[in-house]
Design a protein around this motif. Sequence first.
Motif, short mmCIF file in Angstrom:
data_model
loop_
_atom_site.label_atom_id
_atom_site.label_comp_id
_atom_site.label_asym_id
_atom_site.label_seq_id
_atom_site.Cartn_x
_atom_site.Cartn_y
_atom_site.Cartn_z
N LYS A 191 36.48 45.44 44.94
CA LYS A 191 37.21 44.44 43.94
C LYS A 191 35.31 43.40 43.42
O LYS A 191 35.70 42.73 42.52
CB LYS A 191 37.24 42.63 45.27
CG LYS A 191 38.10 42.76 46.48
CD LYS A 191 38.67 41.61 46.99
CE LYS A 191 38.47 42.45 48.19
NZ LYS A 191 37.33 41.57 48.70
N SER A 192 34.49 43.88 44.10
CA SER A 192 32.79 43.34 43.80
C SER A 192 33.12 44.95 42.09
O SER A 192 32.87 43.69 40.45
CB SER A 192 31.99 44.14 44.37
OG SER A 192 32.13 43.48 45.61
N ASN A 249 35.69 47.66 50.71
CA ASN A 249 35.14 49.15 50.03
C ASN A 249 36.58 49.24 48.61
O ASN A 249 36.08 50.36 48.06
CB ASN A 249 35.34 50.17 50.60
CG ASN A 249 33.94 50.82 50.12
OD1 ASN A 249 32.83 50.43 49.63
ND2 ASN A 249 34.33 52.04 50.12
P1 GDP Z 1 34.66 46.12 47.63
O1 GDP Z 1 33.80 45.96 48.91
O2 GDP Z 1 35.64 46.03 47.44
O3 GDP Z 1 33.63 45.08 46.53
O4 GDP Z 1 34.09 47.41 46.11
P2 GDP Z 1 33.32 47.37 45.65
O5 GDP Z 1 33.53 47.44 43.81
O6 GDP Z 1 31.91 47.35 46.35
O7 GDP Z 1 33.32 48.98 45.77
C1 GDP Z 1 32.89 50.49 46.66
C2 GDP Z 1 32.75 51.65 45.99
O8 GDP Z 1 33.59 52.04 45.04
C3 GDP Z 1 31.73 51.60 44.99
O9 GDP Z 1 30.76 52.47 45.54
C4 GDP Z 1 31.41 51.59 43.39
O10 GDP Z 1 31.15 51.89 43.19
C5 GDP Z 1 33.93 52.34 43.55
N1 GDP Z 1 34.44 52.00 42.69
C6 GDP Z 1 35.03 50.43 42.47
N2 GDP Z 1 35.82 50.64 41.51
C7 GDP Z 1 35.66 52.38 40.87
C8 GDP Z 1 37.06 52.41 39.73
O11 GDP Z 1 37.67 52.34 39.24
N3 GDP Z 1 36.63 53.98 39.96
C9 GDP Z 1 35.26 55.34 40.90
N4 GDP Z 1 35.60 55.92 40.37
N5 GDP Z 1 34.40 54.29 41.63
C10 GDP Z 1 35.15 52.83 41.83
#
Ligand code: GDP
Length: 193
Positions: free
Chosen positions: A36-37, A33
């Motif tokens: 990364k994605s 969360n």
């Molecule tokens: P992962 O589990 O590391 O791949 O995380 P995700 O990319 O799925 O992001 C997790 C949550 O954080 C999602 O709801 C994204 O929309 C949010 N998020 C990720 N990066 C950002 C950012 O730079 N700004 C904001 N406001 N939200 C983000």
Amino acid sequence: MKIINPELEKIAVKPEQYPSNNLPEIALAGRSNVGKSSLINSLVNRKNLARTSSKPGKTRTVNFYNIDGKFRLVDLPGYGYAAVSKSEKDKWAETIETYLSVRENLREVILLVDIRHEPTENDVMMYNWIIEMGFSGYVIATKLDKIGKSRLQQHIKTVATKLGIDDRKKIIYYSSETKENRDYIYKFIEEII
Ligand code: GDP
């Protein structure tokens, strides 16, 4: 850097499943969360190449994104999700450790942390591991848009202190929403590969 054809080349758990040719790889580590994605999607200009999810803890695999046949971004399993068993957590740690220790074409491992929060004990462990393995120890602090500009330095300081980073230039702050600093990250990637 202009990215034309990014693709999810391989989803792997074991080394036998990794892509076989030796393109330079940059791996992204961080708790689930952390963004990364979203970072991958925003760098390659695709909405859904890497799966983003509001449900953390879904990614248990090493995902290899081939970027125009020039290099790979490698998404490591997100750690630190509370609601899984100890044995499951051990499996994730083993998957990450195996990749980091056997992958010869791995150039850098970048740790992602959420700029709003002090890094967790898992982040510290991961970061120490990255340093011990001889990588430079760059950090991308995500979700920059969620803090006010006036508080940026304070947040960077918290991250630097917790991870034991002297050189603040090692911390790159970024927003996948506004894409602030994206050109900086492209340049940084070009230097690594
Ligand atoms: P992962 O589990 O590391 O791949 O995380 P995700 O990319 O799925 O992001 C997790 C949550 O954080 C999602 O709801 C994204 O929309 C949010 N998020 C990720 N990066 C950002 C950012 O730079 N700004 C904001 N406001 N939200 C983000």
